[in-house]
Design a protein around this motif. Structure first.
Motif, mmCIF file in Angstrom:
data_model
loop_
_atom_site.group_PDB
_atom_site.id
_atom_site.type_symbol
_atom_site.label_atom_id
_atom_site.label_comp_id
_atom_site.label_asym_id
_atom_site.label_seq_id
_atom_site.Cartn_x
_atom_site.Cartn_y
_atom_site.Cartn_z
ATOM 1 N N ILE A 236 27.386 32.329 30.667
ATOM 2 C CA ILE A 236 26.714 32.689 29.419
ATOM 3 C C ILE A 236 25.550 31.750 29.119
ATOM 4 N N ASN A 237 25.681 30.499 29.525
ATOM 5 C CA ASN A 237 24.667 29.468 29.239
ATOM 6 C C ASN A 237 23.943 29.046 30.509
ATOM 7 N N ARG A 238 23.368 30.010 31.194
ATOM 8 C CA ARG A 238 22.705 29.751 32.481
ATOM 9 C C ARG A 238 21.450 28.902 32.352
ATOM 10 N N THR B 103 34.657 23.436 45.688
ATOM 11 C CA THR B 103 34.655 24.788 46.251
ATOM 12 C C THR B 103 33.254 25.387 46.325
ATOM 13 N N GLY B 104 32.267 24.705 45.730
ATOM 14 C CA GLY B 104 30.887 25.181 45.798
ATOM 15 C C GLY B 104 30.517 26.208 44.749
ATOM 16 N N ASN C 266 26.531 27.529 40.787
ATOM 17 C CA ASN C 266 25.826 27.401 42.055
ATOM 18 C C ASN C 266 25.663 28.757 42.729
ATOM 19 N N LYS C 267 26.222 29.784 42.093
ATOM 20 C CA LYS C 267 26.152 31.154 42.598
ATOM 21 C C LYS C 267 25.843 32.071 41.431
ATOM 22 N N GLU C 268 25.396 33.248 41.729
ATOM 23 C CA GLU C 268 25.201 34.253 40.701
ATOM 24 C C GLU C 268 26.568 34.714 40.203
ATOM 25 N N PRO C 269 26.702 35.004 38.910
ATOM 26 C CA PRO C 269 27.989 35.479 38.397
ATOM 27 C C PRO C 269 28.533 36.703 39.147
ATOM 28 N N ALA C 270 27.658 37.556 39.625
ATOM 29 C CA ALA C 270 28.088 38.741 40.375
ATOM 30 C C ALA C 270 28.695 38.378 41.726
ATOM 31 N N LEU D 84 46.900 40.080 42.406
ATOM 32 C CA LEU D 84 45.716 39.453 42.993
ATOM 33 C C LEU D 84 44.697 40.501 43.440
ATOM 34 N N ALA D 85 45.167 41.648 43.899
ATOM 35 C CA ALA D 85 44.248 42.719 44.299
ATOM 36 C C ALA D 85 43.434 43.204 43.099
ATOM 37 N N GLU D 86 44.049 43.271 41.919
ATOM 38 C CA GLU D 86 43.316 43.648 40.706
ATOM 39 C C GLU D 86 42.262 42.607 40.381
ATOM 40 N N LEU D 87 42.616 41.331 40.481
ATOM 41 C CA LEU D 87 41.652 40.264 40.207
ATOM 42 C C LEU D 87 40.516 40.260 41.233
ATOM 43 N N ASP D 88 40.804 40.684 42.454
ATOM 44 C CA ASP D 88 39.774 40.752 43.491
ATOM 45 C C ASP D 88 38.694 41.785 43.170
ATOM 46 N N LYS D 89 38.983 42.715 42.271
ATOM 47 C CA LYS D 89 38.029 43.751 41.885
ATOM 48 C C LYS D 89 37.053 43.275 40.811
ATOM 49 N N VAL D 90 37.245 42.058 40.316
ATOM 50 C CA VAL D 90 36.476 41.581 39.165
ATOM 51 C C VAL D 90 35.601 40.393 39.558
ATOM 52 N N THR D 91 34.373 40.415 39.044
ATOM 53 C CA THR D 91 33.472 39.276 39.227
ATOM 54 C C THR D 91 33.262 38.584 37.888
ATOM 55 N N LEU D 92 32.743 37.383 37.948
ATOM 56 C CA LEU D 92 32.446 36.646 36.725
ATOM 57 C C LEU D 92 31.461 37.420 35.856
ATOM 58 N N GLU D 93 30.523 38.083 36.466
ATOM 59 C CA GLU D 93 29.545 38.861 35.707
ATOM 60 C C GLU D 93 30.216 39.904 34.807
ATOM 61 N N GLN D 94 31.307 40.474 35.267
ATOM 62 C CA GLN D 94 32.013 41.493 34.491
ATOM 63 C C GLN D 94 32.765 40.903 33.293
#
Length: 153
Positions: free
Chosen positions: A19-21, A51-52, A67-71, A119-129
């Protein structure tokens, strides 16, 4: 299943950073906002740096940022990296399994399947979402809303 405080703080930290990029964050900023221990949060930030996922900047005006895009930050991966184990019951830990039912019990398989599905459900979600978007609450492709956080009273 309940996530550890470490994982909770990890997710809150990442959401704050997404949120505070436009600025470097400090442990103090996030700890004060969420009313959590700076010592615990320091460990979270250290792990995220290893973890980078975040970049740390040293010095007087230092801090940290994504260090990465939220997506590109997968929530399932974040949770796996921050949780110490996914032992749902004693039988998951071969070294400490004293359950008399373990040799023939089907519960371990059921719990293992449930954990995998979780965990499979969490794998479908990115920080951007997970971060707010413009458009009055709609989850669209508009630019993130600038949110002014205030410390809880």
């Amino acid at each position: 299943m309940r996530l550890t405080a470490f994982t909770d703080y990890t997710l809150r930290t990442l959401m704050y950073l997404a949120i505070n990029r436009d600025k470097l964050a400090t442990v103090h900023d996030i700890a004060e906002l969420h009313d959590i221990s700076q010592n615990h949060l320091t460990k979270v930030v250290h792990q995220l740096g290893l973890t980078g996922v975040i970049e740390t900047v040293r010095g007087r005006n230092g801090g940290f940022r994504l260090n990465k895009e939220p997506a590109d930050i997968n929530i399932g991966e974040v949770v796996r990296n921050s949780e110490s184990d996914f032992f749902m019951a004693e039988c998951f830990d071969k070294d400490h399994d004293k359950c008399v039912y373990s040799p023939f019990c089907a519960l371990k398989g059921v719990l293992s399947d449930a954990t995998s599905a979780y965990l499979a459900e969490l794998d479908k979600v990115t920080l951007e979402q997970l971060i707010p978007k413009g458009g009055r609450g709609k989850r669209d492709a508009a630019a993130p809303v600038k949110i002014q956080f205030q410390r809880k009273v």
